[in-house]
Write an enzyme that holds these catalytic residues in place. Structure first.
Site, PDB file in Angstrom:
ATOM      1  N   ARG A   1     -49.339  88.118  20.430  1.00  0.00           N
ATOM      2  CA  ARG A   1     -48.702  88.040  21.040  1.00  0.00           C
ATOM      3  C   ARG A   1     -47.775  88.968  21.023  1.00  0.00           C
ATOM      4  O   ARG A   1     -46.589  89.594  21.577  1.00  0.00           O
ATOM      5  CB  ARG A   1     -48.735  86.623  22.502  1.00  0.00           C
ATOM      6  CG  ARG A   1     -47.486  86.841  23.296  1.00  0.00           C
ATOM      7  CD  ARG A   1     -48.451  87.828  24.828  1.00  0.00           C
ATOM      8  NE  ARG A   1     -49.401  87.133  25.288  1.00  0.00           N
ATOM      9  CZ  ARG A   1     -49.460  87.345  26.746  1.00  0.00           C
ATOM     10  NH1 ARG A   1     -48.684  88.187  26.872  1.00  0.00           N
ATOM     11  NH2 ARG A   1     -49.960  87.334  27.410  1.00  0.00           N
TER      12      ARG A   1
ATOM     13  N   CYS B   1     -34.132  67.940  35.519  1.00  0.00           N
ATOM     14  CA  CYS B   1     -35.229  68.519  35.881  1.00  0.00           C
ATOM     15  C   CYS B   1     -35.685  70.400  34.763  1.00  0.00           C
ATOM     16  O   CYS B   1     -34.213  70.798  34.462  1.00  0.00           O
ATOM     17  CB  CYS B   1     -35.225  69.112  37.516  1.00  0.00           C
ATOM     18  SG  CYS B   1     -36.978  69.513  37.520  1.00  0.00           S
TER      19      CYS B   1
ATOM     20  N   GLY C   1     -15.511  47.361  27.683  1.00  0.00           N
ATOM     21  CA  GLY C   1     -15.855  46.621  26.087  1.00  0.00           C
ATOM     22  C   GLY C   1     -16.838  47.695  25.295  1.00  0.00           C
ATOM     23  O   GLY C   1     -16.729  46.915  23.886  1.00  0.00           O
ATOM     24  N   GLY C   2     -17.842  47.338  25.360  1.00  0.00           N
ATOM     25  CA  GLY C   2     -19.548  48.060  25.317  1.00  0.00           C
ATOM     26  C   GLY C   2     -18.722  49.174  24.142  1.00  0.00           C
ATOM     27  O   GLY C   2     -19.375  49.182  23.434  1.00  0.00           O
TER      28      GLY C   2
ATOM     29  N   LYS D   1     -13.087  67.115  23.428  1.00  0.00           N
ATOM     30  CA  LYS D   1     -14.711  67.135  23.025  1.00  0.00           C
ATOM     31  C   LYS D   1     -15.353  68.608  23.141  1.00  0.00           C
ATOM     32  O   LYS D   1     -14.564  69.062  23.922  1.00  0.00           O
ATOM     33  CB  LYS D   1     -14.748  65.796  23.799  1.00  0.00           C
ATOM     34  CG  LYS D   1     -16.175  65.871  23.871  1.00  0.00           C
ATOM     35  CD  LYS D   1     -17.210  64.419  25.435  1.00  0.00           C
ATOM     36  CE  LYS D   1     -18.417  64.817  25.130  1.00  0.00           C
ATOM     37  NZ  LYS D   1     -19.102  63.916  26.076  1.00  0.00           N
TER      38      LYS D   1
ATOM     39  N   CYS E   1     -36.279  57.452  36.203  1.00  0.00           N
ATOM     40  CA  CYS E   1     -36.189  55.702  36.431  1.00  0.00           C
ATOM     41  C   CYS E   1     -34.740  55.368  37.281  1.00  0.00           C
ATOM     42  O   CYS E   1     -34.473  54.480  37.563  1.00  0.00           O
ATOM     43  CB  CYS E   1     -36.117  55.091  34.683  1.00  0.00           C
ATOM     44  SG  CYS E   1     -34.013  55.285  34.000  1.00  0.00           S
TER      45      CYS E   1
ATOM     46  N   GLU F   1     -44.876  83.206  32.994  1.00  0.00           N
ATOM     47  CA  GLU F   1     -44.354  83.011  32.044  1.00  0.00           C
ATOM     48  C   GLU F   1     -43.148  84.780  31.933  1.00  0.00           C
ATOM     49  O   GLU F   1     -42.175  84.814  30.811  1.00  0.00           O
ATOM     50  CB  GLU F   1     -45.485  82.898  30.859  1.00  0.00           C
ATOM     51  CG  GLU F   1     -45.816  82.277  30.119  1.00  0.00           C
ATOM     52  CD  GLU F   1     -46.915  82.209  29.441  1.00  0.00           C
ATOM     53  OE1 GLU F   1     -47.498  81.815  27.987  1.00  0.00           O
ATOM     54  OE2 GLU F   1     -48.236  82.898  30.841  1.00  0.00           O
TER      55      GLU F   1
ATOM     56  N   GLU G   1     -51.558  71.941  26.536  1.00  0.00           N
ATOM     57  CA  GLU G   1     -52.956  73.196  26.462  1.00  0.00           C
ATOM     58  C   GLU G   1     -53.794  72.106  25.043  1.00  0.00           C
ATOM     59  O   GLU G   1     -54.780  72.225  25.375  1.00  0.00           O
ATOM     60  CB  GLU G   1     -52.673  74.652  25.854  1.00  0.00           C
ATOM     61  CG  GLU G   1     -53.346  75.015  26.071  1.00  0.00           C
ATOM     62  CD  GLU G   1     -53.267  76.381  26.138  1.00  0.00           C
ATOM     63  OE1 GLU G   1     -54.183  77.949  25.542  1.00  0.00           O
ATOM     64  OE2 GLU G   1     -52.003  77.173  26.292  1.00  0.00           O
TER      65      GLU G   1
ATOM     66  N   PHE H   1     -46.209  73.510  30.238  1.00  0.00           N
ATOM     67  CA  PHE H   1     -45.171  74.555  29.417  1.00  0.00           C
ATOM     68  C   PHE H   1     -45.891  74.979  28.129  1.00  0.00           C
ATOM     69  O   PHE H   1     -45.727  75.401  27.463  1.00  0.00           O
ATOM     70  CB  PHE H   1     -44.001  74.121  28.754  1.00  0.00           C
ATOM     71  CG  PHE H   1     -43.277  73.665  30.282  1.00  0.00           C
ATOM     72  CD1 PHE H   1     -42.685  73.745  31.824  1.00  0.00           C
ATOM     73  CD2 PHE H   1     -42.622  71.800  30.583  1.00  0.00           C
ATOM     74  CE1 PHE H   1     -42.416  74.009  32.748  1.00  0.00           C
ATOM     75  CE2 PHE H   1     -42.156  71.694  31.366  1.00  0.00           C
ATOM     76  CZ  PHE H   1     -41.869  72.203  32.708  1.00  0.00           C
TER      77      PHE H   1
END
Length: 1360
Positions: free
Chosen positions: A910, A153, A375-376, A449, A56, A1292, A832, A828
């Site tokens: 499979r 992506c 501040g947030g 971190k 967005c 695949e 299906e 992906f």
């Protein structure tokens, strides 16, 4: 100040240069909602709704009157309230260029560089890059990656995006080559992979080969010299009105909606007055926290106050003691300010600033940092806030202010937070400013971190640490240690801090501190977030790094008193450095004599790439609204296994705008309520009971999305729990809860295992994976008004199955239902079968009301409803010789199928077929169990069980190699298949190219010398280890359900010579339509630009198979050839009559001669048959695709962090139909596999609730997670006679090569364990998360942490 109840102001802002005025704006609306629903600008996409994916992204522009300067910054439109853009200019992807008016340079480059596949993320990425160029004419690669931290992506693997945009940068020529076809820098690399290992002098019995000259090989996927130059003078001008009319930006405004009022005060007094009147009001700047709470936590905040125009909250003041930031100053401004401070202050004064800057590198995405305020971050009080531990350790001073009491100052210390997201700030107070102090010469400060993903991720644990020493000594005068992620608030280790004062900075202090920290920071074994032992270990690991870092600094200031760090210790504390990515892509040129109009084998861009880059590509939810359209909201189960006692929809129906509620009561009979892709074991609406959390119970139809979703939450469902509730595979094993099981038994594994001198047994778990297609489930059902006809626009890979199930639910013949698919924003496998659980109830509602009904799921809804890749558990036994040659294997596979059968049986098949990977063994017994559990039904996902089976094979090989103390590559080579071998299910291997792929990648990657170099590195480093692995792949191509191996096509030729092509496959970004156009162009012998594919629809090609199993190009391509051949044959007489004529001449001649110019094509795969598990007979696969990858990683043994340094791939794609698309599929699949095997972890509660919903909690790989060097080579001289134009399937097979990252990590862990005197043979479940990596490297830290006894507590999450 205007009265709070006064009339709303008129919203005024500019979009793409056009003025927007709205006197009736709803302040609950986000900018994204306004752009899409009010302005009909659908190029900006909704991917997650929480600012975590970047789909967005738009650019905001603001005029700074004081500086006479326009500033541009990217934001997430899904979070920004539309009211907050009053007086600003908004630029969307439509505003910078189009296919009609001309693409912007950014749009053109991402399209031509093959950086857009499904295209749903593309507009957001385009706008991030565009914003960077507006701010920096010639950026660096580091800046590009910084701007992309907030963009995701799922298709490309990021490499083509970065390489396409590299052409804007200073280092455009630094990478692999100059971009020319004859680049001298790549000659060695090309020739190095074109020697004997690629067939010259190789073994012709091991796959086709031929002697290709260097001139037949290229790396040129596009020519950057064809790119339009970037001309900044042609950009949209900033609206002059916004420069002239100062009031638009600075004046007081207020907007009132039905539920929410929004205020933007223009002075501090107005702000304090508003806070006094509305003490519970939320103060927002970027809305990055409140927006998420409103969207996903059902919070309603009636009053929102935006202080972005209050000067006191937006100033930055440099004082003698430090820098004061107004509470509304954005994190981006803080970054810029602190960088400036670093350049002008002495180093010792800016140590806190340096730590904050390092933390901000990994703080959210660029769009969030541009909008969010300091501040947030403080006031929301998140226990895993990245900044709060730093501010607390720094002793930051906060200035609070209220109308009644004025200002007061408080130090941000252990008393500031009073509970979870609570603090000492009074209801009528605001946070005015934050003072961050300078450090002194004897003061040292560091921040730490650890997260699941390095960039744009919330912390697992973080810390801020400061120590002050007595003058000219190493004796601690004061120390502050603050931690996040260890309690409901940011906490300080008070006891440890007290104990360390007066102590000398030496190893004895370290020992005492680590013991004391564990006492200071207890963590309940049931604590939210789980990972208890790991989190506790991180606190000590961080302190060890702090201890070493400070010692290193002290040794420079007090060289006689403090010992300097060793090289090993220096590396342990070294910060992560940006590395500009490198890559090469090598493939075969088309033959010299190939016609210029024949596009097969050429790297054509995706046919929709330019439309996707400009925002013109239409997805389902981009379609214009119908006049009487309704929106659907779903009522979902909140229990995993329970009877439905009652459903009360009265509150929902009383909501204004709600039209109707649907549930099982509205289905005419029980049979029509039954759906399912193989057996009908699911329900349109849950009838008497629910069998998972997220099962659809009902549907609300309302006037718009917000109303529908709000109403759905008002439906009350009463339950009565049913026992047992089966969540995990181990639950299913204990309860014998199986749909069915299957066995392949070749030879006599049992006898050989009993008599073997070398025998190993093992267990391993491979977790599931969320599809995370960027476009969530989106469907639009349109009744046609007569005879039960209905048209469904659907984001599905399986139009025919959707058509069947909709027709069944509606009680009409299939010929009354048309399913249309233009494109999908990724699939992906997740689209299906599982799309039907959403689209079918939607159609039921639309048909009942005879009105169009639309739905697009929110990300959290989609993740809860639709299931994932199957988690697997495996037990195996293996017998082998002293040389590592396999003699027998027994394997039991357990797949967590969820609450319906769906495709799980086929997935297990499979996995059973793939458990050999590329290794021959004459005695094999493999049994697969389809486990029935109370999770949402798990389903198809790229690889379809293959990656799971191959993973277990590689786990066995690794453990054999460790047991024998041999290089795992040697063990692999001794067992590798060759042409003529038979698999454990008795399929003959023809043209087996695995050894060629293996040998070529070994040379390309310089494996042997790098392995020796890594061994040397590991001997010299204790805290960091490197690992390398070489992993092969063999992947069978075909649907294992025989009847699905068929396809149809329809070719329509019009009298102007244009061709409309339809086929049975759907486009989800994989480039299928592009390849089919190339195939048709060759078959018809016309240019590709004469051919167009509009959509996939069940009224064009009936009875289609799903676009899945990597077989779509093979099947549909041959059907297209069949149809085109018919057309060409009909034109032959006219070509013979007029051999010098044009295509258009021949078409017109045929038309006037009354010859049909339309043809259908059909194809069914020959030579394959259903597999008989009892008789071990049948040919399940048409052929096999092969490949191999070498990956090198580096791990941090103290934190579990890892970096992928380099990956080399060689993949056999036959004779590529389109090298650019095939390489893009390889890179994208590899990156998806990297995610599967490392950072993507699904967490479920013991009650079956998915805890990792959305990009905030579930992490897919980002731009900085791909290999720093990424080289892909397509195997040359390996034609495949069993597919269209000698090509091979590609979607695949490469995914499993991502496991090379996992096994490289395992190799690095092995080195750490051997250093510690531990066994090199160990179990490492997948994914190899930071937690698993760290805890697999035991040391003095982990020895201090005693885990709670299993069964003595309720865990936060369980392994399913």
């Amino acid at each position: 100040m205007p009265d709070a109840k006064g009339a709303s102001s008129a919203l005024v802002f500019f979009v793409n240069g056009r003025k927007v005025e709205d006197g009736n704006v709803d302040p609950e609306w986000t900018l994204l909602t306004y752009l899409r629903n009010k302005l009909r600008l659908s190029g900006t996409k909704l991917g997650c709704g929480e600012g975590g994916c970047g789909a967005c992204t738009v650019m905001l522009s603001r005029y700074n009157h004081a500086l006479d300067k326009v500033t541009h910054y990217s934001v997430n439109a899904c979070l920004a309230p539309v009211a907050s853009v009053h007086g600003l200019a908004v630029t969307t992807v439509e505003g910078i260029g189009s296919t009609k008016s001309g693409l912007h340079a950014v749009q053109e480059r991402i399209a031509k560089a093959h950086g857009s596949q499904c295209g749903f993320c593309t507009p957001g990425i385009v706008m991030s890059m565009y914003t960077l160029l507006r701010n920096t004419r010639v950026p660096s690669m580091e800046q590009i990656e910084e701007y992309f931290t907030g963009n995701l992506c799922r298709c490309t693997g990021y490499r083509p995006i970065l390489e396409g945009f590299r052409t804007f940068t200073l280092d455009a020529k630094v990478q692999g080559g100059c971009g020319r076809a004859d680049c001298c820098k790549l000659k060695d690399k090309i020739s190095g992979t074109n020697g004997a290992v690629n067939g010259i002098g190789g073994d012709p019995g091991n796959g086709e080969s031929s002697a290709y000259e260097e001139s037949s090989v290229t790396h040129l996927l596009y020519d950057k010299y064809d790119f339009k130059p970037y001309d900044p003078t042609q950009e949209i001008i900033f609206p002059p009105e916004l420069k002239v009319d100062r009031e638009l930006q600075t004046s007081y405004v207020e907007f009132h909606g039905p539920r929410v009022s929004f205020y933007r005060p223009s002075s501090l007094s107005q702000l304090l007055q508003l806070k006094s009147l509305h003490p519970t009001a939320k103060i927002i700047v970027g809305n990055t926290e409140v927006g998420v709470e409103v969207k996903f936590k059902n919070q309603v905040y009636p009053v929102l106050i935006n202080p972005s125009n209050v000067s006191e909250l937006n100033t930055v003041v440099e004082e003698d003691s430090g820098v004061v930031f107004g509470a509304s100053v954005t994190l981006t401004t803080i970054e810029e300010t602190l960088r400036a401070q670093l350049s002008k202050q002495e180093e010792y004064r800016t140590r806190i600033f340096s730590a904050i800057l390092e933390m901000l590198r990994w703080f959210a995405g660029k769009q969030i940092r541009n909008a969010a305020a300091i501040g947030g971050n403080i006031m929301t009080g998140s226990p895993i806030s990245d900044l709060n531990p730093l501010l607390m350790a720094a002793g930051a001073t906060l200035t609070l202010c209220s109308k009644e009491r004025g200002e007061r100052q408080v130090v941000m210390d252990q008393s500031f937070f009073t509970g979870y997201r609570r603090n000492i700030v009074l209801p009528d107070e605001i946070l005015l400013s934050v003072h961050i102090p300078y450090t002194t010469e004897g003061e040292y400060f560091f921040g730490y971190k650890q997260a699941r993903r390095r960039d744009d991720d919330i912390a697992i644990v973080n810390a801020g640490m400061k120590v002050i020493f007595d003058h000219e000594s190493a004796v601690v005068k004061k120390i502050d240690l603050a931690f996040g992620g260890m309690a409901p608030t940011t906490v300080m280790a008070l006891s440890t801090m007290k104990k360390l004062v007066g102590r000398k900075w030496e190893p004895l202090l370290l020992e005492e501190a680590t013991t004391s920290l564990l006492e200071d920071l207890p963590l309940s074994p049931s604590a939210p977030g789980g990972m208890i032992e790991y989190r506790r270990a991180l606190t000590i690991s961080f302190f060890l790094k702090f201890f070493l870092s400070v010692r290193g600094q002290l040794s420079k200031r007090l060289p006689g008193l403090v010992e300097p760090l060793t090289d090993m210790e220096e590396r342990a504390v070294k910060l992560h450095e940006h590395t500009s990515p490198k890559s090469t892509q090598i493939f075969q040129k088309v033959p010299a004599g190939q016609s210029q109009i024949d596009p097969v084998g050429r790297p054509l861009p995706h046919t929709s790439a330019q439309k996707q880059a400009s925002g013109e590509a239409v997805y389902v939810d981009d379609m214009p609204r119908f006049e009487n359209e309704l929106y659907a909201g779903l009522v979902l189960s909140t229990r995993a296994h329970a009877k439905i006692i009652s459903i009360d929809e009265s509150s929902a129906l009383s909501l204004d705008g709600v039209e109707r509620f649907f549930c099982a009561r509205d289905m005419p009979n029980l049979d029509r309520n039954k759906i399912g892709c193989i057996i009908h074991d699911e329900e349109v609406f849950a009838y008497e009971k629910v069998t998972c959390v997220g099962q659809i119970i009902g549907l609300v139809a309302a006037k718009d999305q917000a109303t529908a979703q709000r109403a759905a939450k008002l439906v009350k469902v009463q339950y009565e729990d049913i026992k047992p509730c089966i969540i995990t595979v181990h639950d299913a094993i204990a309860e014998k809860s199986y749909y069915n099981s299957f066995t392949i038994n070749k030879g006599d594994a049992e006898t050989v295992l009993k008599g073997s001198a070398n025998l190993l047994e093992g267990e391993i778990h491979l977790g599931g994976q969320e599809h995370f297609y960027l476009e969530t489930n989106a469907h639009l059902a349109v009744p046609k008004g007569e005879d039960g006809e209905l048209e469904l626009f659907s984001s599905t890979q399986n139009p025919t199955e959707t058509q069947k199930l909709v027709a069944k639910a509606l009680g009409v013949p299939e010929n009354r239902v048309v399913v249309r698919v233009k494109r999908m924003g990724g699939g992906f496998g997740g689209k299906e079968t599982r799309t039907c659980s959403i689209s079918v109830p939607l159609c039921v509602a639309a048909a009942a009301m005879n009105r169009p009904v639309r739905i697009m799921l929110d990300r959290d809804e989609d993740m809860v409803i639709t299931g994932t890749r199957h988690p697997f558990f495996c037990r195996w036994k293996v017998a082998f010789s002293d040389d590592g040659v396999l003699s027998a294997v027994e394997m039991d596979l357990y797949a967590n199928g969820g609450n319906s059968l769906d495709l799980t049986a086929s997935v297990v098949h499979r996995a059973m077929f793939s458990m050999d990977n590329v290794y021959k063994c004459d005695n094999v017994r493999v049994t697969g169990y389809v486990c029935k559990t109370n999770l949402p039904s798990n389903t198809a996902f790229r690889g379809f069980g293959g990656p799971q089976g191959m993973f277990f094979a590689e786990d066995m090989i690794e453990r054999i190699a460790s047991f024998l103390n041999k290089d795992s590559c040697k063990v692999r080579e001794r067992n590798m298949y060759v042409t003529g071998d038979k698999t454990h299910y008795n399929q003959l291997l023809e043209r087996c190219t695995i050894r060629r792929c293996w040998d070529e990648v070994t040379v390309q990657a310089d494996y042997s010398s790098r392995k020796a170099s890594i061994d040397s590195f590991n001997k010299l480093n204790k805290y960091r280890k490197k690992g390398i692995s070489l992993i092969p792949v063999k992947f069978g191509i075909s649907f294992t359900a025989l009847f699905l191996n068929q396809a149809g096509a329809l070719v329509l030729v019009y009298t102007d010579g244009s061709v409309l092509l339809s086929h049975g496959g759907t486009e989800m970004g994989q480039g299928l339509h592009t390849k089919m156009i190339q195939v048709a162009a060759r078959a018809l012998q016309i240019p590709a630009d004469k051919i167009y594919i509009a959509e996939t629809a069940t009224d064009k090609v009936p009875n289609t198979s799903p676009t899945a199993a990597s077989a779509s190009s093979d099947l549909n391509g041959m059907a297209v050839v069949n149809a085109c051949d018919k057309i060409r044959q009909r034109l032959e007489p006219y070509i013979a009559q007029n051999p010098k004529g044009s295509w258009e001449d021949w078409v017109k001649a045929a038309y006037f001669d009354r010859v049909s110019l339309s043809a259908t094509g059909f194809y069914r795969t020959p030579g394959i048959s259903n597999f008989d598990f009892e008789k071990l007979e049948g040919r399940p696969f048409n052929y096999f695709s092969y490949g191999a990858a070498v990956t090198e990683v580096e791990i941090d043994c103290l934190t579990g962090d890892h970096s992928v340094l380099r990956t080399d791939i060689v993949m056999d794609v036959g004779e590529s139909l389109n090298p650019a698309i095939d390489i893009g599929q390889i890179e994208g699949a590899f990156t998806q596999g990297l995610g599967l095997f490392t950072i993507e972890e699904l967490c479920y509660s013991p009650e079956g609730v998915l805890l990792t919903r959305g990009p905030g909690a579930y992490k897919i790989p980002g731009f900085q997670d791909i290999p720093k060097e990424f080289n892909v080579s397509l195997l040359r001289g390996a034609p495949n006679p069993r597919a269209v134009f000698s090509s091979k399937a590609i979607g695949e097979p490469p995914l499993f090569l991502g496991a090379s990252v996992f096994f490289s990590i395992r190799d690095a862990i092995k080195a750490a364990r051997m250093d510690a005197g531990l066994s090199p043979t160990f179990r490492l479940d997948s994914p190899a998360t930071a937690e698993r990596i760290r805890m697999a490297c035991p040391d003095f830290i982990t020895e201090k942490i005693k885990p709670a006894e299993p069964g003595s507590f309720k865990p936060w999450s369980v392994t399913v």
